[in-house]
Design a protein around this motif. Structure first.
Motif, PDB file in Angstrom:
ATOM      1  N   ARG A  93      34.157  18.057  63.710  1.00 53.37           N
ATOM      2  CA  ARG A  93      35.573  18.175  64.076  1.00 53.37           C
ATOM      3  C   ARG A  93      35.725  17.677  65.501  1.00 53.37           C
ATOM      4  O   ARG A  93      34.916  18.012  66.363  1.00 53.37           O
ATOM      5  N   SER A  94      36.779  16.935  65.782  1.00 58.30           N
ATOM      6  CA  SER A  94      36.958  16.431  67.148  1.00 58.30           C
ATOM      7  C   SER A  94      37.170  17.571  68.138  1.00 58.30           C
ATOM      8  O   SER A  94      36.860  17.444  69.308  1.00 58.30           O
ATOM      9  N   TYR A  95      37.647  18.699  67.663  1.00 62.31           N
ATOM     10  CA  TYR A  95      37.918  19.853  68.524  1.00 62.31           C
ATOM     11  C   TYR A  95      36.832  20.923  68.427  1.00 62.31           C
ATOM     12  O   TYR A  95      36.934  21.967  69.038  1.00 62.31           O
ATOM     13  N   GLY A  96      35.786  20.711  67.670  1.00 64.87           N
ATOM     14  CA  GLY A  96      34.794  21.748  67.398  1.00 64.87           C
ATOM     15  C   GLY A  96      33.531  21.618  68.208  1.00 64.87           C
ATOM     16  O   GLY A  96      33.402  20.739  69.062  1.00 64.87           O
ATOM     17  N   PRO A  97      32.567  22.476  67.919  1.00 68.37           N
ATOM     18  CA  PRO A  97      31.304  22.451  68.671  1.00 68.37           C
ATOM     19  C   PRO A  97      30.468  21.203  68.384  1.00 68.37           C
ATOM     20  O   PRO A  97      29.678  20.786  69.216  1.00 68.37           O
ATOM     21  N   GLN A  98      30.636  20.600  67.219  1.00 68.20           N
ATOM     22  CA  GLN A  98      29.974  19.336  66.905  1.00 68.20           C
ATOM     23  C   GLN A  98      31.062  18.308  66.583  1.00 68.20           C
ATOM     24  O   GLN A  98      31.750  18.417  65.567  1.00 68.20           O
ATOM     25  N   SER A  99      31.200  17.316  67.479  1.00 67.07           N
ATOM     26  CA  SER A  99      32.258  16.327  67.305  1.00 67.07           C
ATOM     27  C   SER A  99      31.736  14.898  67.200  1.00 67.07           C
ATOM     28  O   SER A  99      32.519  13.967  67.101  1.00 67.07           O
ATOM     29  N   TYR A 100      30.427  14.732  67.230  1.00 71.93           N
ATOM     30  CA  TYR A 100      29.870  13.404  67.007  1.00 71.93           C
ATOM     31  C   TYR A 100      28.442  13.518  66.487  1.00 71.93           C
ATOM     32  O   TYR A 100      27.767  14.536  66.686  1.00 71.93           O
ATOM     33  N   GLU A 156      21.086  12.785  64.828  1.00 67.62           N
ATOM     34  CA  GLU A 156      21.413  13.446  66.091  1.00 67.62           C
ATOM     35  C   GLU A 156      22.853  13.936  66.019  1.00 67.62           C
ATOM     36  O   GLU A 156      23.736  13.215  65.567  1.00 67.62           O
ATOM     37  N   VAL A 157      23.051  15.168  66.473  1.00 67.63           N
ATOM     38  CA  VAL A 157      24.364  15.811  66.423  1.00 67.63           C
ATOM     39  C   VAL A 157      24.599  16.497  67.763  1.00 67.63           C
ATOM     40  O   VAL A 157      23.676  17.086  68.336  1.00 67.63           O
ATOM     41  N   GLU A 158      25.829  16.437  68.220  1.00 67.31           N
ATOM     42  CA  GLU A 158      26.193  17.075  69.482  1.00 67.31           C
ATOM     43  C   GLU A 158      25.689  18.516  69.543  1.00 67.31           C
ATOM     44  O   GLU A 158      25.868  19.285  68.597  1.00 67.31           O
ATOM     45  N   LYS A 159      25.045  18.855  70.652  1.00 67.99           N
ATOM     46  CA  LYS A 159      24.563  20.205  70.954  1.00 67.99           C
ATOM     47  C   LYS A 159      23.474  20.717  70.011  1.00 67.99           C
ATOM     48  O   LYS A 159      23.253  21.916  69.895  1.00 67.99           O
ATOM     49  N   LYS A 160      22.807  19.805  69.299  1.00 68.64           N
ATOM     50  CA  LYS A 160      21.697  20.180  68.428  1.00 68.64           C
ATOM     51  C   LYS A 160      20.505  19.288  68.724  1.00 68.64           C
ATOM     52  O   LYS A 160      20.670  18.165  69.195  1.00 68.64           O
ATOM     53  N   SER A 161      19.327  19.771  68.428  1.00 64.57           N
ATOM     54  CA  SER A 161      18.126  18.954  68.593  1.00 64.57           C
ATOM     55  C   SER A 161      18.073  17.893  67.506  1.00 64.57           C
ATOM     56  O   SER A 161      18.429  18.165  66.352  1.00 64.57           O
ATOM     57  N   PRO A 162      17.631  16.684  67.847  1.00 63.87           N
ATOM     58  CA  PRO A 162      17.487  15.631  66.831  1.00 63.87           C
ATOM     59  C   PRO A 162      16.501  16.062  65.746  1.00 63.87           C
ATOM     60  O   PRO A 162      15.528  16.763  66.037  1.00 63.87           O
ATOM     61  N   GLU A 181      21.430  16.414  53.567  1.00 62.07           N
ATOM     62  CA  GLU A 181      21.393  16.996  54.909  1.00 62.07           C
ATOM     63  C   GLU A 181      22.359  16.267  55.846  1.00 62.07           C
ATOM     64  O   GLU A 181      23.051  16.883  56.655  1.00 62.07           O
ATOM     65  N   VAL A 182      22.387  14.954  55.729  1.00 65.32           N
ATOM     66  CA  VAL A 182      23.276  14.132  56.551  1.00 65.32           C
ATOM     67  C   VAL A 182      24.728  14.415  56.176  1.00 65.32           C
ATOM     68  O   VAL A 182      25.570  14.652  57.049  1.00 65.32           O
ATOM     69  N   GLU A 183      25.021  14.405  54.887  1.00 67.02           N
ATOM     70  CA  GLU A 183      26.397  14.634  54.440  1.00 67.02           C
ATOM     71  C   GLU A 183      26.913  16.003  54.877  1.00 67.02           C
ATOM     72  O   GLU A 183      28.048  16.137  55.346  1.00 67.02           O
ATOM     73  N   LYS A 184      26.097  17.016  54.743  1.00 66.47           N
ATOM     74  CA  LYS A 184      26.488  18.370  55.158  1.00 66.47           C
ATOM     75  C   LYS A 184      26.870  18.386  56.636  1.00 66.47           C
ATOM     76  O   LYS A 184      27.890  18.970  57.024  1.00 66.47           O
ATOM     77  N   THR A 185      26.080  17.722  57.454  1.00 67.10           N
ATOM     78  CA  THR A 185      26.355  17.636  58.887  1.00 67.10           C
ATOM     79  C   THR A 185      27.656  16.896  59.150  1.00 67.10           C
ATOM     80  O   THR A 185      28.489  17.345  59.949  1.00 67.10           O
ATOM     81  N   LEU A 186      27.847  15.753  58.499  1.00 69.33           N
ATOM     82  CA  LEU A 186      29.054  14.953  58.714  1.00 69.33           C
ATOM     83  C   LEU A 186      30.313  15.729  58.357  1.00 69.33           C
ATOM     84  O   LEU A 186      31.319  15.670  59.072  1.00 69.33           O
ATOM     85  N   ARG A 187      30.275  16.453  57.262  1.00 66.79           N
ATOM     86  CA  ARG A 187      31.466  17.178  56.808  1.00 66.79           C
ATOM     87  C   ARG A 187      31.819  18.375  57.703  1.00 66.79           C
ATOM     88  O   ARG A 187      32.922  18.879  57.646  1.00 66.79           O
ATOM     89  N   LYS A 188      30.902  18.783  58.560  1.00 67.47           N
ATOM     90  CA  LYS A 188      31.172  19.870  59.503  1.00 67.47           C
ATOM     91  C   LYS A 188      31.767  19.378  60.828  1.00 67.47           C
ATOM     92  O   LYS A 188      32.224  20.185  61.632  1.00 67.47           O
TER      93      LYS A 188
END
Length: 133
Positions: A27-34, A4-10, A18-25
């Protein structure tokens, strides 16, 4: 596992890349921050922030336990409590609780593979803080 990623469907993930790619994107200030990764039996990891300002937590709902990752030696130069602002709100953290994304990826990988978590990452029980006890 469920990612699960902020503002995305689970999504169900079956390969770690796939998980690593998501984690590396993240940013605390970006569209996905958790993001979080949940096993079928309930335990999960969650991370807030990104890059060189990550806070990592783990929960085992069956045991009613929640932990925050920390290091034996802080990697950041500040002292005392700090506030991490991210899309989910804010967290009060200590310098030893700030991880870099490489630390987070290593823990997520071990969790994903069902292996022992990295020994350099310690776990602080915060069950009382999050209202589990």
């Amino acid at each position: 596992m469920l990612l699960e990623v902020e503002k995305k469907s689970p999504v169900q993930v079956s390969i770690f890349s796939e998980v690593e790619k998501t984690l590396r994107k993240l940013r605390s200030y970006g569209p996905q921050s958790y993001a979080s990764l949940t096993r079928q039996d309930g335990p999960y990891l969650q991370v807030a922030g990104g890059g060189v300002t990550c806070v990592l937590e783990m929960r085992d709902p069956q045991a009613s336990k929640h932990w925050r990752a920390h290091l034996g030696q802080a990697k950041v130069p500040f002292e005392g409590e700090q506030t991490l602002m991210f899309g989910g709100g804010k967290l009060t953290i200590w310098p030893d609780e700030v991880l870099f994304i490489d630390d987070v990826v290593a823990v997520f990988k071990a969790f994903f593979d069902g292996e022992a978590l990295p020994k350099e990452i310690k776990w602080r029980d915060i069950s009382q803080v999050v209202g589990l006890v």
